[in-house]
Write an enzyme that holds these catalytic residues in place. Structure first.
Site, PDB file in Angstrom:
ATOM      1  N   ASP A 293      37.970  38.284  38.498  1.00 60.00           N
ATOM      2  CA  ASP A 293      38.830  38.787  39.565  1.00 60.00           C
ATOM      3  C   ASP A 293      40.117  39.300  38.921  1.00 60.00           C
ATOM      4  O   ASP A 293      40.216  39.395  37.696  1.00 60.00           O
ATOM      5  CB  ASP A 293      39.093  37.695  40.607  1.00 60.00           C
ATOM      6  CG  ASP A 293      40.087  36.645  40.135  1.00 60.00           C
ATOM      7  OD1 ASP A 293      40.337  36.541  38.904  1.00 60.00           O
ATOM      8  OD2 ASP A 293      40.625  35.925  40.986  1.00 60.00           O
TER       9      ASP A 293
ATOM     10  N   LYS B 170      31.357  39.923  40.629  1.00 61.82           N
ATOM     11  CA  LYS B 170      32.344  38.859  40.805  1.00 61.82           C
ATOM     12  C   LYS B 170      31.903  37.902  41.904  1.00 61.82           C
ATOM     13  O   LYS B 170      31.843  36.690  41.707  1.00 61.82           O
ATOM     14  CB  LYS B 170      33.725  39.417  41.137  1.00 61.82           C
ATOM     15  CG  LYS B 170      34.769  38.308  41.304  1.00 61.82           C
ATOM     16  CD  LYS B 170      35.945  38.745  42.135  1.00 61.82           C
ATOM     17  CE  LYS B 170      35.630  38.492  43.568  1.00 61.82           C
ATOM     18  NZ  LYS B 170      36.712  38.504  44.498  1.00 61.82           N
TER      19      LYS B 170
END
Length: 179
Positions: A130, A112
Protein backbone atom coordinates in the site's frame (compact mmCIF):
# COMPACT_ATOMS: atom_id res chain seq x y z
CA UNK A 1 14.21 -4.27 10.70
CA UNK A 2 11.64 -6.90 11.68
CA UNK A 3 13.02 -7.11 15.22
CA UNK A 4 13.21 -3.35 15.73
CA UNK A 5 9.75 -2.63 14.31
CA UNK A 6 8.17 -5.58 16.16
CA UNK A 7 9.56 -4.25 19.43
CA UNK A 8 8.26 -0.74 18.76
CA UNK A 9 4.92 -1.87 17.29
CA UNK A 10 3.88 -5.05 19.09
CA UNK A 11 0.23 -4.59 18.01
CA UNK A 12 0.93 -4.50 14.27
CA UNK A 13 -2.08 -6.48 13.12
CA UNK A 14 -4.44 -5.17 10.48
CA UNK A 15 -6.57 -2.22 11.64
CA UNK A 16 -9.68 -3.23 9.70
CA UNK A 17 -12.26 -5.07 11.81
CA UNK A 18 -13.62 -8.31 10.35
CA UNK A 19 -14.79 -11.73 11.45
CA UNK A 20 -14.47 -13.68 8.19
CA UNK A 21 -12.75 -13.45 4.77
CA UNK A 22 -15.78 -11.87 3.06
CA UNK A 23 -15.90 -9.06 5.61
CA UNK A 24 -12.18 -8.40 5.14
CA UNK A 25 -12.64 -8.38 1.36
CA UNK A 26 -15.44 -5.79 1.61
CA UNK A 27 -13.56 -3.69 4.17
CA UNK A 28 -10.38 -3.70 2.10
CA UNK A 29 -12.21 -2.53 -1.02
CA UNK A 30 -13.87 0.21 1.06
CA UNK A 31 -10.50 1.29 2.46
CA UNK A 32 -9.31 2.79 -0.84
CA UNK A 33 -8.78 6.52 -0.30
CA UNK A 34 -10.38 6.22 3.15
CA UNK A 35 -9.14 5.79 6.70
CA UNK A 36 -9.49 2.43 8.42
CA UNK A 37 -11.25 4.24 11.29
CA UNK A 38 -13.98 5.45 8.92
CA UNK A 39 -14.24 2.04 7.23
CA UNK A 40 -14.68 0.37 10.63
CA UNK A 41 -17.44 2.84 11.49
CA UNK A 42 -19.29 2.01 8.27
CA UNK A 43 -18.74 -1.75 8.36
CA UNK A 44 -20.17 -2.11 11.87
CA UNK A 45 -23.70 -1.68 10.49
CA UNK A 46 -22.88 -2.97 7.00
CA UNK A 47 -21.79 -6.41 8.21
CA UNK A 48 -25.02 -6.80 10.19
CA UNK A 49 -27.14 -5.90 7.17
CA UNK A 50 -25.24 -7.96 4.57
CA UNK A 51 -24.07 -11.32 5.91
CA UNK A 52 -23.18 -13.26 2.76
CA UNK A 53 -21.85 -12.72 -0.74
CA UNK A 54 -25.39 -13.45 -1.95
CA UNK A 55 -26.75 -10.60 0.22
CA UNK A 56 -24.34 -8.15 -1.45
CA UNK A 57 -24.93 -9.65 -4.90
CA UNK A 58 -28.66 -9.05 -4.56
CA UNK A 59 -28.40 -5.62 -2.90
CA UNK A 60 -30.18 -2.59 -4.29
CA UNK A 61 -27.42 -0.45 -5.80
CA UNK A 62 -28.77 2.94 -4.66
CA UNK A 63 -29.38 1.67 -1.14
CA UNK A 64 -25.93 0.09 -0.96
CA UNK A 65 -24.32 3.31 -2.20
CA UNK A 66 -25.98 5.14 0.70
CA UNK A 67 -24.78 2.47 3.13
CA UNK A 68 -21.15 3.07 2.12
CA UNK A 69 -21.31 6.78 1.20
CA UNK A 70 -19.14 7.94 4.16
CA UNK A 71 -16.14 6.00 2.78
CA UNK A 72 -15.95 8.26 -0.30
CA UNK A 73 -15.88 7.17 -3.94
CA UNK A 74 -19.00 5.24 -2.98
CA UNK A 75 -20.41 4.79 -6.49
CA UNK A 76 -17.26 3.08 -7.78
CA UNK A 77 -16.83 1.09 -4.57
CA UNK A 78 -20.47 -0.05 -4.69
CA UNK A 79 -20.11 -1.14 -8.30
CA UNK A 80 -16.92 -3.10 -7.49
CA UNK A 81 -18.29 -4.73 -4.34
CA UNK A 82 -21.64 -5.74 -5.83
CA UNK A 83 -20.03 -7.11 -9.00
CA UNK A 84 -17.32 -8.84 -6.94
CA UNK A 85 -19.94 -10.58 -4.82
CA UNK A 86 -21.95 -11.56 -7.88
CA UNK A 87 -18.76 -13.23 -9.16
CA UNK A 88 -18.16 -14.87 -5.78
CA UNK A 89 -21.63 -16.39 -5.93
CA UNK A 90 -21.42 -17.41 -9.60
CA UNK A 91 -17.85 -18.71 -9.68
CA UNK A 92 -16.91 -19.64 -6.11
CA UNK A 93 -20.14 -20.72 -4.43
CA UNK A 94 -20.21 -17.51 -2.39
CA UNK A 95 -16.82 -18.17 -0.77
CA UNK A 96 -13.74 -15.99 -0.98
CA UNK A 97 -11.04 -17.85 -2.94
CA UNK A 98 -7.75 -18.68 -1.25
CA UNK A 99 -5.30 -18.03 -4.07
CA UNK A 100 -3.83 -14.81 -5.39
CA UNK A 101 -4.54 -15.91 -8.94
CA UNK A 102 -8.27 -16.34 -8.27
CA UNK A 103 -8.64 -13.28 -6.05
CA UNK A 104 -7.20 -10.86 -8.62
CA UNK A 105 -9.82 -11.97 -11.17
CA UNK A 106 -12.53 -10.40 -8.99
CA UNK A 107 -13.74 -6.84 -9.68
CA UNK A 108 -12.12 -4.35 -7.31
CA UNK A 109 -9.40 -6.77 -6.22
CA UNK A 110 -5.78 -6.12 -7.11
CA UNK A 111 -2.61 -7.66 -5.72
CA UNK A 112 -2.61 -5.48 -2.61
CA UNK A 113 -6.16 -6.43 -1.65
CA UNK A 114 -5.52 -10.08 -2.48
CA UNK A 115 -2.41 -10.17 -0.29
CA UNK A 116 -4.25 -8.44 2.59
CA UNK A 117 -6.96 -11.12 2.43
CA UNK A 118 -4.58 -14.04 2.02
CA UNK A 119 -2.36 -12.99 4.90
CA UNK A 120 -4.90 -11.69 7.37
CA UNK A 121 -7.93 -13.91 6.73
CA UNK A 122 -6.29 -17.17 5.63
CA UNK A 123 -2.80 -17.03 7.13
CA UNK A 124 -1.22 -17.40 3.68
CA UNK A 125 1.87 -15.14 3.51
CA UNK A 126 1.65 -12.13 1.24
CA UNK A 127 3.22 -8.70 0.97
CA UNK A 128 0.57 -6.02 0.58
CA UNK A 129 2.12 -2.96 -1.02
CA UNK A 130 0.00 0.00 0.00
CA UNK A 131 1.08 3.65 0.22
CA UNK A 132 2.89 3.08 3.52
CA UNK A 133 4.75 -0.09 2.46
CA UNK A 134 5.71 1.67 -0.78
CA UNK A 135 7.03 4.79 0.96
CA UNK A 136 8.74 3.16 3.95
CA UNK A 137 10.43 0.39 1.97
CA UNK A 138 11.94 3.03 -0.32
CA UNK A 139 12.98 5.31 2.54
CA UNK A 140 14.82 2.56 4.40
CA UNK A 141 16.56 1.36 1.24
CA UNK A 142 14.79 -1.96 0.66
CA UNK A 143 13.81 -1.03 -2.89
CA UNK A 144 14.36 1.69 -5.43
CA UNK A 145 11.34 0.66 -7.48
CA UNK A 146 8.14 2.67 -7.84
CA UNK A 147 5.83 0.02 -9.26
CA UNK A 148 3.97 -1.86 -6.46
CA UNK A 149 4.43 -5.25 -8.15
CA UNK A 150 8.19 -4.67 -8.44
CA UNK A 151 8.34 -3.47 -4.82
CA UNK A 152 6.47 -6.62 -3.76
CA UNK A 153 8.97 -8.73 -5.71
CA UNK A 154 11.97 -6.94 -4.16
CA UNK A 155 10.57 -7.40 -0.64
CA UNK A 156 9.74 -11.06 -1.27
CA UNK A 157 13.42 -11.66 -2.03
CA UNK A 158 14.71 -10.25 1.27
CA UNK A 159 11.93 -10.88 3.80
CA UNK A 160 11.44 -14.46 5.01
CA UNK A 161 8.21 -15.82 3.51
CA UNK A 162 6.66 -16.64 6.90
CA UNK A 163 7.06 -12.95 7.82
CA UNK A 164 5.53 -11.37 4.71
CA UNK A 165 2.15 -10.51 6.21
CA UNK A 166 3.65 -9.42 9.52
CA UNK A 167 6.23 -7.31 7.69
CA UNK A 168 3.53 -5.59 5.62
CA UNK A 169 1.51 -4.82 8.74
CA UNK A 170 4.62 -3.48 10.51
CA UNK A 171 5.49 -1.13 7.65
CA UNK A 172 1.88 0.06 7.43
CA UNK A 173 1.79 0.88 11.15
CA UNK A 174 5.24 2.47 11.06
CA UNK A 175 4.20 4.55 8.07
CA UNK A 176 1.04 5.72 9.83
CA UNK A 177 2.64 6.48 13.17
CA UNK A 178 6.00 7.86 12.10
CA UNK A 179 6.06 9.00 8.48
Amino acid sequence: ILRILSKGIPDSRIALKFSNPLELLIATILSAQCTDVKVNQVTGALFKKYRSAKDYAEANTAEFEEDIRPTGLYRNKAKSILKCCQELVARFGGSVPTTLEELVTLPGVGRKTANVILGNAFGIPGIAVDTHVHRVSQRIGLTKKDDPVKIESDLMEIVPKEEWTHFSNLLIWHGRRTC
